[in-house]
Design a protein around this motif. Structure first.
Motif, PDB file in Angstrom:
ATOM      1  N   ARG A   1      52.679  64.196  69.326  1.00 40.46           N
ATOM      2  CA  ARG A   1      51.720  63.121  69.042  1.00 40.46           C
ATOM      3  C   ARG A   1      50.523  63.194  70.002  1.00 40.46           C
ATOM      4  N   ARG A   2      50.819  63.376  71.265  1.00 41.78           N
ATOM      5  CA  ARG A   2      49.732  63.409  72.253  1.00 41.78           C
ATOM      6  C   ARG A   2      48.860  64.656  72.079  1.00 41.78           C
ATOM      7  N   TYR A   3      49.491  65.772  71.755  1.00 42.95           N
ATOM      8  CA  TYR A   3      48.745  67.018  71.542  1.00 42.95           C
ATOM      9  C   TYR A   3      47.808  66.863  70.344  1.00 42.95           C
ATOM     10  N   LYS A   4      48.325  66.275  69.269  1.00 47.47           N
ATOM     11  CA  LYS A   4      47.519  66.061  68.065  1.00 47.47           C
ATOM     12  C   LYS A   4      46.344  65.120  68.349  1.00 47.47           C
ATOM     13  N   LYS A   5      46.642  64.034  69.048  1.00 51.17           N
ATOM     14  CA  LYS A   5      45.602  63.056  69.352  1.00 51.17           C
ATOM     15  C   LYS A   5      44.522  63.665  70.244  1.00 51.17           C
ATOM     16  N   MET A   6      44.947  64.475  71.225  1.00 47.42           N
ATOM     17  CA  MET A   6      43.975  65.092  72.141  1.00 47.42           C
ATOM     18  C   MET A   6      43.062  66.052  71.386  1.00 47.42           C
ATOM     19  N   ASN A   7      43.616  66.842  70.485  1.00 38.68           N
ATOM     20  CA  ASN A   7      42.802  67.778  69.713  1.00 38.68           C
ATOM     21  C   ASN A   7      41.848  67.056  68.773  1.00 38.68           C
ATOM     22  N   GLU A   8      42.298  65.923  68.235  1.00 36.57           N
ATOM     23  CA  GLU A   8      41.404  65.128  67.389  1.00 36.57           C
ATOM     24  C   GLU A   8      40.239  64.583  68.209  1.00 36.57           C
ATOM     25  N   THR A   9      40.553  64.137  69.433  1.00 35.58           N
ATOM     26  CA  THR A   9      39.508  63.623  70.326  1.00 35.58           C
ATOM     27  C   THR A   9      38.487  64.708  70.655  1.00 35.58           C
ATOM     28  N   LEU A  10      39.005  65.929  70.863  1.00 34.45           N
ATOM     29  CA  LEU A  10      38.138  67.067  71.207  1.00 34.45           C
ATOM     30  C   LEU A  10      37.527  67.721  69.971  1.00 34.45           C
ATOM     31  N   GLN A  11      37.916  67.219  68.780  1.00 35.35           N
ATOM     32  CA  GLN A  11      37.445  67.767  67.496  1.00 35.35           C
ATOM     33  C   GLN A  11      37.777  69.261  67.380  1.00 35.35           C
ATOM     34  N   LYS A  12      39.007  69.566  67.728  1.00 46.76           N
ATOM     35  CA  LYS A  12      39.495  70.944  67.636  1.00 46.76           C
ATOM     36  C   LYS A  12      40.638  71.026  66.642  1.00 46.76           C
ATOM     37  N   LYS A  13      40.671  72.104  65.877  1.00 47.14           N
ATOM     38  CA  LYS A  13      41.782  72.365  64.966  1.00 47.14           C
ATOM     39  C   LYS A  13      42.731  73.353  65.637  1.00 47.14           C
ATOM     40  N   GLN A  14      43.688  72.808  66.345  1.00 45.13           N
ATOM     41  CA  GLN A  14      44.655  73.627  67.078  1.00 45.13           C
ATOM     42  C   GLN A  14      46.050  73.125  66.771  1.00 45.13           C
ATOM     43  N   TYR A  15      46.994  74.029  66.739  1.00 47.85           N
ATOM     44  CA  TYR A  15      48.325  73.706  66.235  1.00 47.85           C
ATOM     45  C   TYR A  15      49.408  74.056  67.249  1.00 47.85           C
ATOM     46  N   LEU A  16      50.553  73.472  67.039  1.00 44.24           N
ATOM     47  CA  LEU A  16      51.736  73.802  67.831  1.00 44.24           C
ATOM     48  C   LEU A  16      52.602  74.775  67.050  1.00 44.24           C
ATOM     49  N   VAL A  17      53.111  75.781  67.718  1.00 45.43           N
ATOM     50  CA  VAL A  17      54.065  76.713  67.123  1.00 45.43           C
ATOM     51  C   VAL A  17      55.369  76.591  67.915  1.00 45.43           C
ATOM     52  N   PRO A  18      56.383  75.930  67.362  1.00 47.69           N
ATOM     53  CA  PRO A  18      57.625  75.734  68.115  1.00 47.69           C
ATOM     54  C   PRO A  18      58.566  76.937  68.024  1.00 47.69           C
ATOM     55  N   TYR A  19      59.100  77.332  69.153  1.00 54.56           N
ATOM     56  CA  TYR A  19      60.178  78.320  69.171  1.00 54.56           C
ATOM     57  C   TYR A  19      61.485  77.591  68.863  1.00 54.56           C
ATOM     58  N   LEU A  20      62.267  78.157  67.945  1.00 45.68           N
ATOM     59  CA  LEU A  20      63.533  77.543  67.549  1.00 45.68           C
ATOM     60  C   LEU A  20      64.664  78.550  67.704  1.00 45.68           C
ATOM     61  N   MET A  21      65.839  78.051  68.034  1.00 44.68           N
ATOM     62  CA  MET A  21      66.995  78.905  68.263  1.00 44.68           C
ATOM     63  C   MET A  21      68.152  78.455  67.385  1.00 44.68           C
ATOM     64  N   SER A  22      68.802  79.424  66.763  1.00 47.67           N
ATOM     65  CA  SER A  22      69.984  79.123  65.944  1.00 47.67           C
ATOM     66  C   SER A  22      71.248  79.575  66.656  1.00 47.67           C
ATOM     67  N   SER A  23      72.357  78.981  66.262  1.00 49.97           N
ATOM     68  CA  SER A  23      73.705  79.412  66.673  1.00 49.97           C
ATOM     69  C   SER A  23      73.981  79.263  68.162  1.00 49.97           C
ATOM     70  N   HIS A  24      73.278  78.373  68.832  1.00 43.64           N
ATOM     71  CA  HIS A  24      73.601  78.111  70.242  1.00 43.64           C
ATOM     72  C   HIS A  24      74.931  77.356  70.321  1.00 43.64           C
ATOM     73  N   PRO A  25      75.729  77.561  71.369  1.00 44.47           N
ATOM     74  CA  PRO A  25      76.954  76.765  71.525  1.00 44.47           C
ATOM     75  C   PRO A  25      76.673  75.275  71.336  1.00 44.47           C
ATOM     76  N   GLY A  26      77.518  74.646  70.542  1.00 48.19           N
ATOM     77  CA  GLY A  26      77.337  73.230  70.208  1.00 48.19           C
ATOM     78  C   GLY A  26      76.714  73.013  68.852  1.00 48.19           C
ATOM     79  N   ALA A  27      76.141  74.069  68.255  1.00 46.47           N
ATOM     80  CA  ALA A  27      75.459  73.945  66.963  1.00 46.47           C
ATOM     81  C   ALA A  27      76.408  74.292  65.823  1.00 46.47           C
ATOM     82  N   THR A  28      76.737  73.307  65.003  1.00 45.67           N
ATOM     83  CA  THR A  28      77.504  73.538  63.781  1.00 45.67           C
ATOM     84  C   THR A  28      76.511  73.648  62.623  1.00 45.67           C
ATOM     85  N   LEU A  29      77.025  73.868  61.417  1.00 50.22           N
ATOM     86  CA  LEU A  29      76.150  73.888  60.246  1.00 50.22           C
ATOM     87  C   LEU A  29      75.457  72.540  60.056  1.00 50.22           C
ATOM     88  N   LYS A  30      76.120  71.474  60.450  1.00 48.93           N
ATOM     89  CA  LYS A  30      75.529  70.131  60.338  1.00 48.93           C
ATOM     90  C   LYS A  30      74.231  70.053  61.147  1.00 48.93           C
TER      91      LYS A  30
END
Length: 651
Positions: free
Chosen positions: A473-502
């Motif tokens: 939210r803060r990143y989006k708001k800051m870019n809007e204030t600066l009038q910049k079109k910049q995006y977040l690219v999240p790194y995601l990890m699968s199958s870490h201990p504790g992760a079920t199909l749910k």
């Protein structure tokens, strides 16, 4: 900066220096790159600065004993390192498939180093030179210094010191320990008597000689009972601090013990500056260039290493075990000198690619007491919430970045080694976020939430989902204030201990709501000596000794990965199977919340729907349509039909 040439890397270069017998021969699995981002270059330069001669032997033919005899027997010792990367991680993907390229070899050629390089090189040396001291260092040895789980063999392994035939392991960042070792050997002390150097691991046959040590469970007992290994690992983690850490010992037989001395003390800023001001050529050795560029060097050639250590302490990261939690940082003057020299390089285009380290925005210890009392053994600095004693302050980093931007010839300074978004939020002064968005992002900022299930995040040692969403939210708001079109690219990890199909479905739903499908997803990779790898092997969380679900079945891991990329047509069958197994057939249908159509077509889309990459409400790069986009498609389709009717009427 005064240059003195490369360290000798050929017999001819050694002769040109008038050296008949080098003090050390340094065997490395990488090409020789004389740059401070490469561990062997730092160790070689540090030894040279203390008056020792070092000959580099890069990527010898491990199948030929003659390859190890290029310089003859060194006066003091052989040094051995697999290189900047663990050789098994370098060679194999998480699915244990052989990789096609090696980024640390000229031309990216695979196969120039052996699997388990430290062990193979060391045994080759021992085969030729029966009594010469052998000292292992670097990431591969550091993370295998004690008994450990080996993912590639799927078994519990002894300390690398035993299977390699080496005499000593210098673990962590070895500048302090290697000089102390060299001075001791030069004074005539036998390698067998080097039992007192912090930051080293040695072996002994006499239990009575081990003093002031914590005795961990013995190897055979841990091999028979995984619970004991989980307990042992928990103890090791609590003693990974250079100030609080205790000596630890593992017993392998009645007359064989492995002893780990406490970690070496962190370097002061002055000491860091001295090391980075050594006469590195910041280039690949000429003997390697005939075979092509070294891809890894191209990535970091115009980057600045500003800090070491990380108090983020993610469970799946080995840095806590290797570099420690206490931050060590270079001065502004040191970094500015390197940056100015960089601008004079003929290949410099005006872009500094990174200013960082394990975590870019960590430029100081987490709190004042760490330098006096060490990092807390029972408490993390940022997890599960920022410690009340945490000093979240980006002012020094902002000042450094501004100075770098002001250097003539510098067009832009990027931050690519990653920031901790929870640390950014913890800073009461939010000026860093403005500075980051305004000057240091190139369209996309990569961040690592890793997952969205709080249950999985707790095992990862990462902040809750709500923290990441607040940063979005803060990143989006800051870019809007600066009038910049910049995006977040999240790194995601699968199958870490504790992760079920749910939890995997929960992550897929999150991606759906963002309109985002990651191009790459990292399956959890159980590398040696991380908290997460201990969970993977034992099924226990060593912090609490509670049971942890571990996805190990390859098919289930494939389903978890496919769920995150549910829009990819080739994942359709896996996604459908996963949803059915979870009792989530409600996500198969034509509704806006469905992940999969009942039959045919592209997963997650309606018939005839096309992918549209647009910014969604969270400021992320979207990989699929929003409901608004679908409405526009329907309106446009209707308008097209109306136009066609009007044309027919005119005819």
């Amino acid at each position: 900066m005064k240059q003195q040439g490369f360290l000798p890397a050929t017999k001819e270069e050694l002769t040109e220096r008038g050296i008949t017998q080098p003090d050390f021969v340094y065997v490395i699995g990488d090409a020789y790159v004389d740059h401070p981002s490469f561990g062997p270059a730092i160790i070689g330069r540090v030894l040279e600065s203390h008056g020792y001669s070092v000959a580099i032997l890069a990527q010898p033919d491990w199948k030929d004993p003659k390859s190890i005899q290029v310089y003859g027997e060194p006066r003091l010792a052989f040094l051995v390192s697999s290189g900047n990367m663990d050789s098994m991680v370098n060679h194999y993907s998480v699915s244990k498939k052989r990789r096609k390229t090696d980024a640390f070899t000229p031309g990216g050629v695979m196969g120039k180093r052996p699997d388990r390089a430290d062990m193979v090189y060391s045994n080759l040396i021992r085969h030729v030179y029966k009594h010469v001291p052998i000292i292992l260092g670097g990431i591969e040895a550091s993370l295998r210094r004690m008994a450990h789980y080996d993912y590639w063999a799927d078994g519990f392994k002894r300390s690398l010191l035993l299977d390699s035939g080496a005499d000593l392991i210098s673990y962590g960042m070895g500048e302090r320990s290697i000089v102390e070792i060299a001075d001791a050997l030069a004074s005539g002390i036998s390698i067998r008597d080097l039992t007192f150097v912090n930051g080293t691991v040695y072996k002994t046959s006499h239990k009575e000689d081990i003093y002031d040590a914590i005795f961990l469970p013995d190897y055979e007992s841990m091999k028979a009972d995984k619970t004991l290994y989980a307990k042992s690992f928990g103890i090791q983690q609590k003693n990974a601090d250079p100030i609080r850490g205790k000596r630890m010992a593992e017993q392998y037989s009645e007359h064989l013990f492995i002893v780990q001395n406490p970690p070496a003390k962190p370097l002061s800023q002055e000491e860091m500056d001295e090391i980075y001001d050594l006469p590195f050529q910041r280039a690949v050795h000429p003997s390697c260039l005939t075979q092509g560029e070294v891809p890894a060097f191209s990535e970091i050639k115009f980057s600045l290493a500003s800090c070491r250590g990380c108090f983020g302490a993610c469970s799946f990261c080995a840095l806590t075990f290797h570099q420690g939690r206490i931050i060590q940082a270079r001065s502004h003057e040191s970094l500015l000198r390197e940056a100015r020299a960089m601008t004079k390089d003929k290949d410099f285009k005006g872009y500094i690619h990174d200013v960082g380290g394990p975590t870019a925005d960590f430029r100081q210890p987490a709190c004042d007491k760490q330098l006096k009392a060490g990092a807390c053994p029972e408490r993390q600095c940022l997890f599960p919430k920022p410690c009340p004693n945490l000093k979240a302050d980006h002012s020094d980093y902002i000042s450094l970045l501004r100075k770098l931007r002001a250097i003539p010839g510098v067009k832009k300074v990027f931050i690519r080694s990653g920031i901790r978004f929870d640390y950014v939020l913890a800073d009461p002064n939010q000026s860093f976020l403005k500075e980051l968005c305004e000057y240091h992002v190139s369209g996309q900022l990569k961040v690592a939430p890793e997952h969205v299930s709080d249950a999985v995040l707790a095992k990862m040692g990462k902040p809750n989902r709500s923290v990441y969403e607040e940063f979005c939210r803060r990143y989006k708001k800051m870019n809007e204030t600066l009038q910049k079109k910049q995006y977040l690219v999240p790194y995601l990890m699968s199958s870490h201990p504790g992760a079920t199909l749910k939890e995997a479905v929960e992550l897929a739903e999150y991606c759906r709501d963002l309109g985002y499908m990651p191009e790459q997803v990292q399956d959890f990779y159980p590398t040696p000596s991380t908290m997460s790898t201990c969970m993977y092997y034992t099924g226990l969380d060593p912090r609490t000794m509670e049971k942890v679900y571990v996805p190990k079945n390859p098919h289930e891991k494939a389903m978890q990965r496919a769920l995150i990329q549910y829009r990819d047509p080739k994942n359709r069958e896996l996604v459908q199977e996963a949803l059915e197994k979870c009792g989530r057939r409600d996500l198969i249908g034509y509704g806006p919340k469905c992940l999969l159509r009942p039959e045919g077509g592209r997963p997650g889309e309606r018939s005839g729907q096309k992918t549209d990459f647009r910014k969604n409400s969270s400021g992320n790069r979207a990989g699929g349509r929003t409901e608004r986009t679908e409405t526009n498609v329907r309106k446009n389709a209707g308008a097209k039909k109306k136009t066609i009717r009007n044309v027919h009427k005119k005819k």
